[in-house]
Design a protein around this motif. Structure first.
Motif, PDB file in Angstrom:
ATOM      1  N   MET A  55       0.825  -1.204   0.000  1.00  0.00           N
ATOM      2  CA  MET A  55       0.000   0.000   0.000  1.00  0.00           C
ATOM      3  C   MET A  55       0.864   1.260   0.000  1.00  0.00           C
ATOM      4  O   MET A  55       0.589   2.220  -0.727  1.00  0.00           O
ATOM      5  CB  MET A  55      -0.932   0.009   1.221  1.00  0.00           C
ATOM      6  CG  MET A  55      -2.056  -0.994   1.140  1.00  0.00           C
ATOM      7  SD  MET A  55      -3.007  -1.188   2.682  1.00  0.00           S
ATOM      8  CE  MET A  55      -3.419   0.474   3.098  1.00  0.00           C
ATOM      9  N   VAL A  56       1.906   1.240   0.796  1.00  0.00           N
ATOM     10  CA  VAL A  56       2.804   2.401   0.874  1.00  0.00           C
ATOM     11  C   VAL A  56       3.507   2.610  -0.465  1.00  0.00           C
ATOM     12  O   VAL A  56       3.586   3.737  -0.961  1.00  0.00           O
ATOM     13  CB  VAL A  56       3.824   2.230   2.020  1.00  0.00           C
ATOM     14  CG1 VAL A  56       4.906   3.287   1.948  1.00  0.00           C
ATOM     15  CG2 VAL A  56       3.114   2.269   3.361  1.00  0.00           C
ATOM     16  N   GLY A  62       2.010   6.716  -6.708  1.00  0.00           N
ATOM     17  CA  GLY A  62       0.906   7.550  -7.165  1.00  0.00           C
ATOM     18  C   GLY A  62       1.029   9.003  -6.754  1.00  0.00           C
ATOM     19  O   GLY A  62       0.117   9.794  -6.994  1.00  0.00           O
ATOM     20  N   GLY A  63       2.153   9.352  -6.135  1.00  0.00           N
ATOM     21  CA  GLY A  63       2.361  10.738  -5.727  1.00  0.00           C
ATOM     22  C   GLY A  63       1.465  11.172  -4.579  1.00  0.00           C
ATOM     23  O   GLY A  63       1.196  12.357  -4.403  1.00  0.00           O
ATOM     24  N   GLU A  64       1.006  10.219  -3.802  1.00  0.00           N
ATOM     25  CA  GLU A  64       0.094  10.522  -2.701  1.00  0.00           C
ATOM     26  C   GLU A  64       0.819  10.834  -1.387  1.00  0.00           C
ATOM     27  O   GLU A  64       0.164  10.986  -0.361  1.00  0.00           O
ATOM     28  CB  GLU A  64      -0.854   9.347  -2.482  1.00  0.00           C
ATOM     29  CG  GLU A  64      -1.711   9.013  -3.689  1.00  0.00           C
ATOM     30  CD  GLU A  64      -2.530   7.767  -3.463  1.00  0.00           C
ATOM     31  OE1 GLU A  64      -3.067   7.593  -2.348  1.00  0.00           O
ATOM     32  OE2 GLU A  64      -2.625   6.951  -4.403  1.00  0.00           O
ATOM     33  N   THR A  65       2.124  10.922  -1.445  1.00  0.00           N
ATOM     34  CA  THR A  65       2.880  11.174  -0.222  1.00  0.00           C
ATOM     35  C   THR A  65       3.636  12.488  -0.333  1.00  0.00           C
ATOM     36  O   THR A  65       3.792  13.047  -1.419  1.00  0.00           O
ATOM     37  CB  THR A  65       3.892  10.036   0.036  1.00  0.00           C
ATOM     38  OG1 THR A  65       4.793   9.968  -1.073  1.00  0.00           O
ATOM     39  CG2 THR A  65       3.185   8.696   0.223  1.00  0.00           C
ATOM     40  N   ASP A  69      11.093  15.457   4.636  1.00  0.00           N
ATOM     41  CA  ASP A  69      11.808  16.710   4.862  1.00  0.00           C
ATOM     42  C   ASP A  69      10.891  17.923   4.762  1.00  0.00           C
ATOM     43  O   ASP A  69      11.173  18.969   5.331  1.00  0.00           O
ATOM     44  CB  ASP A  69      12.971  16.875   3.881  1.00  0.00           C
ATOM     45  CG  ASP A  69      14.183  16.058   4.278  1.00  0.00           C
ATOM     46  OD1 ASP A  69      14.256  15.627   5.446  1.00  0.00           O
ATOM     47  OD2 ASP A  69      15.052  15.853   3.424  1.00  0.00           O
ATOM     48  N   GLU A  70       9.775  17.795   4.033  1.00  0.00           N
ATOM     49  CA  GLU A  70       8.833  18.906   3.945  1.00  0.00           C
ATOM     50  C   GLU A  70       8.008  19.039   5.218  1.00  0.00           C
ATOM     51  O   GLU A  70       7.527  20.111   5.541  1.00  0.00           O
ATOM     52  CB  GLU A  70       7.904  18.730   2.742  1.00  0.00           C
ATOM     53  CG  GLU A  70       8.597  18.920   1.414  1.00  0.00           C
ATOM     54  CD  GLU A  70       7.646  18.767   0.240  1.00  0.00           C
ATOM     55  OE1 GLU A  70       6.422  18.930   0.433  1.00  0.00           O
ATOM     56  OE2 GLU A  70       8.147  18.491  -0.869  1.00  0.00           O
TER      57      GLU A  70
END
Length: 88
Positions: A55-56, A62-65, A69-70
Motif C-alpha cells: 500500500m505504501v 501515485g504521488g500521494e505522499t 523533509d517537507e
C-alpha cells in the motif's frame, strides 16, 4: 531502576500531591499505550506487513505522499528521532 528514573522520581516527590498524581496518571497512560503498540506489532503477521508495504509503495508511486523533509526539516527530524529513541 535506572539512575535517570530515580532522578525523575526524586524531582516528582518534591511536587504537591495533585501534581504528583497528574504526572503519575500520564506516565501510567504512556506505559499502557506503549504496551498496546508492542502487542499490536507483535501480533502483526508477515502477510499484513507485506500488504501494508505494498500500500505504501502504491501511494508513493501515485504521488500521494509528501517527502518527510517537507514535514520535518532534517534538523527537526533528527531531534524528534533522537528524542523518541532516547525514550525507548
Amino acid at each position: 531502576m535506572t539512575e535517570l528514573l530515580q532522578q525523575a522520581i526524586a524531582q516528582i516527590e518534591k511536587l504537591p500531591p495533585d501534581r504528583q498524581d497528574a504526572i503519575a496518571a500520564r506516565f501510567l497512560a504512556e506505559l499502557q499505550d506503549e504496551q498496546k503498540w508492542e502487542t499490536r506489532f507483535a501480533d502483526t503477521t508477515d502477510d499484513q506487513w507485506d500488504r501494508m508495504a505494498a500500500m505504501v509503495r502504491q501511494e508513493i508511486a501515485g504521488g500521494e505522499t509528501v517527502p518527510l523533509d517537507e514535514i520535518f526539516p532534517t534538523q527537526k527530524l533528527n531531534q524528534v528521532l533522537q528524542s523518541h529513541f532516547a525514550r525507548g
